[in-house]
Design an enzyme around this catalytic site. Structure first.
Site, mmCIF file in Angstrom:
data_model
loop_
_atom_site.group_PDB
_atom_site.id
_atom_site.type_symbol
_atom_site.label_atom_id
_atom_site.label_comp_id
_atom_site.label_asym_id
_atom_site.label_seq_id
_atom_site.Cartn_x
_atom_site.Cartn_y
_atom_site.Cartn_z
ATOM 1 N N ARG A 230 -3.968 0.539 10.350
ATOM 2 C CA ARG A 230 -4.705 -0.047 11.459
ATOM 3 C C ARG A 230 -4.734 0.960 12.597
ATOM 4 N NH1 ARG A 230 -6.592 -2.920 8.378
ATOM 5 N NH2 ARG A 230 -6.532 -5.211 8.206
ATOM 6 N N ALA B 262 -11.678 2.644 2.955
ATOM 7 C CA ALA B 262 -10.631 2.955 1.979
ATOM 8 C C ALA B 262 -10.629 1.958 0.830
ATOM 9 C CB ALA B 262 -9.265 2.973 2.660
ATOM 10 N N ASN B 263 -11.031 0.737 1.147
ATOM 11 C CA ASN B 263 -11.117 -0.306 0.126
ATOM 12 C C ASN B 263 -12.605 -0.509 -0.191
ATOM 13 O OD1 ASN B 263 -10.601 -2.500 -1.498
ATOM 14 N ND2 ASN B 263 -10.152 -3.908 0.194
ATOM 15 N N ASP C 70 -9.082 6.710 8.530
ATOM 16 C CA ASP C 70 -10.046 5.705 8.058
ATOM 17 C C ASP C 70 -10.122 4.522 9.015
ATOM 18 O OD1 ASP C 70 -11.869 4.750 5.951
ATOM 19 O OD2 ASP C 70 -10.359 3.172 5.651
ATOM 20 N N ILE D 64 0.837 -1.205 0.000
ATOM 21 C CA ILE D 64 0.000 0.000 0.000
ATOM 22 C C ILE D 64 0.869 1.252 0.000
ATOM 23 C CG2 ILE D 64 -1.690 1.337 1.331
ATOM 24 C CD1 ILE D 64 -2.852 -1.321 2.330
ATOM 25 N N GLU E 56 -12.837 -0.084 16.589
ATOM 26 C CA GLU E 56 -13.811 0.223 15.540
ATOM 27 C C GLU E 56 -15.103 -0.496 15.857
ATOM 28 O OE1 GLU E 56 -12.400 -0.544 11.567
ATOM 29 O OE2 GLU E 56 -10.660 0.738 11.847
ATOM 30 N N HIS F 1 -13.599 3.237 7.794
ATOM 31 C CA HIS F 1 -12.910 2.045 7.272
ATOM 32 C C HIS F 1 -13.487 1.608 5.910
ATOM 33 C CE1 HIS F 1 -10.223 -1.488 8.716
ATOM 34 N NE2 HIS F 1 -10.174 -1.364 7.399
#
Lengths: 311, 311
Positions: free
Chosen positions: A224, A274-275, A248, A138, A253, A272
């Site tokens: 993370r 981003a993907n 993100d 990434i 979470e 969360h």
């Protein structure tokens, strides 16, 4: 011989097409040579895998919980999806950085014309130096984006081995100096025992030191949540030690609704994502197809999990 | 002979340094050969310029009001700042596009964890096709950025003359077809009589047609508010004909506080700050220095205003 693959707990159109393209057929677990696990965690994962399963493909890029639970054995090959989602996640990281520099959260919440307040404080990414903490798949995917935007990249990884496109690469032991030299930082490292709270008060102070134009830099985290000491981050944002954060991922979470980060105008939060889901399904199917072909031809699979590294 | 330059109504450190570097000195208007006008509009501009002023450098990139007021005469050379701010404005345009695709406005306003609602609708710029309407200096500056992000560019200009980096270039007569072929559009054209309300209901319908993944595209405007029929845009956003808008410019400005655009979660608004003030001062000084050197050596100045084109 046709490759027999179990797809559990559920399949989707992207995967169905990928299997068909690779010449594989879907079978029950007991009859299969390979298992494609489409669950995002271990809930419902078969307790005892038949010994005939030679390969398990997981959907996650980060597989630390899988390794820690002891689920991953050495009787067969296990592959993760590390790398498959990198480009989309890297895009989100750059979007968050731009969004913080351009003060999108403040503007979105104001509901009124803030030009007097913000024209002098909105910043451009061009000419800034960005530290990428964790130059894996990434992190490396961000470099061409940041470079196209006119930024300069310092990469930080464990080995210090030179990363293409970065003006320099340093080891994690030199993290604080690299953060001090950079204007902004993006966290892209894996969550391991060593990276818990990698970013604390000292690192945030280093990042915020010597601000360009009097405006301290931005921290972005798409990796993370536990890489950051959240209390230290919240404090640094409140006191203006850093100029903003694009987040993100969180620890825990979902980010609790009473968390003070929600109320800060210099913090851009996404939950969360981003993907993006559709892109994830598409990118995962693309990896599965490639690995099915490799498996059929007996070549090394992409993203084999190495039990000696906890990610 | 030392070049004598009047800097009005005020100077700044960047300009002082630029003049010094170019070997020019600051003088009163009556004693100067050139005038650098640092005002953003015509308020306070000298009524009668001494005939000894051979060249006037304006700070604006768009000079339509200057031309329409008749202020720009043919007795001397007039230069604008077209091109000087392009890279920073292009960055803002790409940031707004990414911010709309990643739903930053919705997330910033929610103050709570929206993953269930947005993970399936957040989109990636990778693989999308973006129409750039007006491929002048700003539009062209966006192309390497969009390309690095994995998007494909269709350029639209008056002549249809091929633009580097675009997969194809079409003339403004083919605007609607180009918008239909694109996923998203960025307006980067000048404000002229011909471009008033260039984007109306028909163009928004074309942009929104054949949505990828069921999500219609995004319109970004960093050019001039009057390129868009605001009522048609508001209607298209309300009815989901287009998926979102990223807007830095409005008609009129400031956007009135009761405007419904303020309340839409698929609209990302910034208050005409695409060209951040500090960057503007720096970039303008850089242009002034270059033009001072050119003036001193008798070569053609950058960004000479052509009275035959109204921008």
């Amino acid at each position: 011989m046709t490759l027999k693959v179990a797809v559990l707990p559920t399949s989707n159109t992207y995967l169905d097409n990928a299997l068909q393209s690779a010449g594989a057929v879907v079978t029950a677990l007991d009859d299969a040579q390979a298992l494609v696990w489409t669950g995002s965690d271990q809930t419902g994962f078969p307790q005892d895998l038949p010994s005939t399963i030679e390969w398990v493909q997981l959907k996650s890029a980060g597989v630390r919980p899988w390794i820690e639970s002891g689920r991953i054995d050495s009787q067969r090959t296990w592959t993760s999806a590390v790398g498959a989602y990198s480009a989309d996640v890297a895009e989100h990281a750059v979007a968050l950085l731009l969004g913080c520099l351009r003060q999108f959260a403040l503007h979105a919440r104001a509901g009124s014309w803030l030009k007097e307040q913000t024209w002098g404080t909105v910043r451009s990414l061009r000419g800034r130096t960005v530290a990428i903490v964790g130059a894996g798949s990434i992190g490396r995917s961000m470099i061409p984006l940041l470079t196209a935007h006119g930024a300069t990249v310092i990469a930080i990884n464990r080995s210090g081995r030179e990363v293409d496109g970065a003006v320099r690469t340093v080891t994690s032991r030199e993290l604080d100096e690299a953060l001090a030299a950079a204007d902004d930082a993006i966290l892209a490292g894996a969550s391991t025992d060593e990276t818990q709270h990698l970013i604390g008060a000292a690192q945030l102070a280093a990042l915020g030191a010597d601000p360009r134009d009097g405006s301290p830099g931005v921290l972005v985290n798409i990796a993370r949540g536990d890489l950051v000491d959240t209390a230290a981050l919240t404090d640094a944002l409140r006191r203006g030690i850093i100029g903003g954060a694009g987040l993100d991922v969180f620890d825990p979470e979902p980010l609790p609704s009473q968390d003070p980060l929600w109320g800060m105008d210099n913090v851009l939060i996404t939950p969360h994502v981003a993907n993006p889901r559709n892109r994830m399904l598409e990118n995962f199917a693309c990896l599965v197809e490639e690995n099915l072909r490799r498996f059929a031809s007996g070549t090394t699979l992409k993203a084999e999990i190495d039990l000696n590294r906890s990610y």
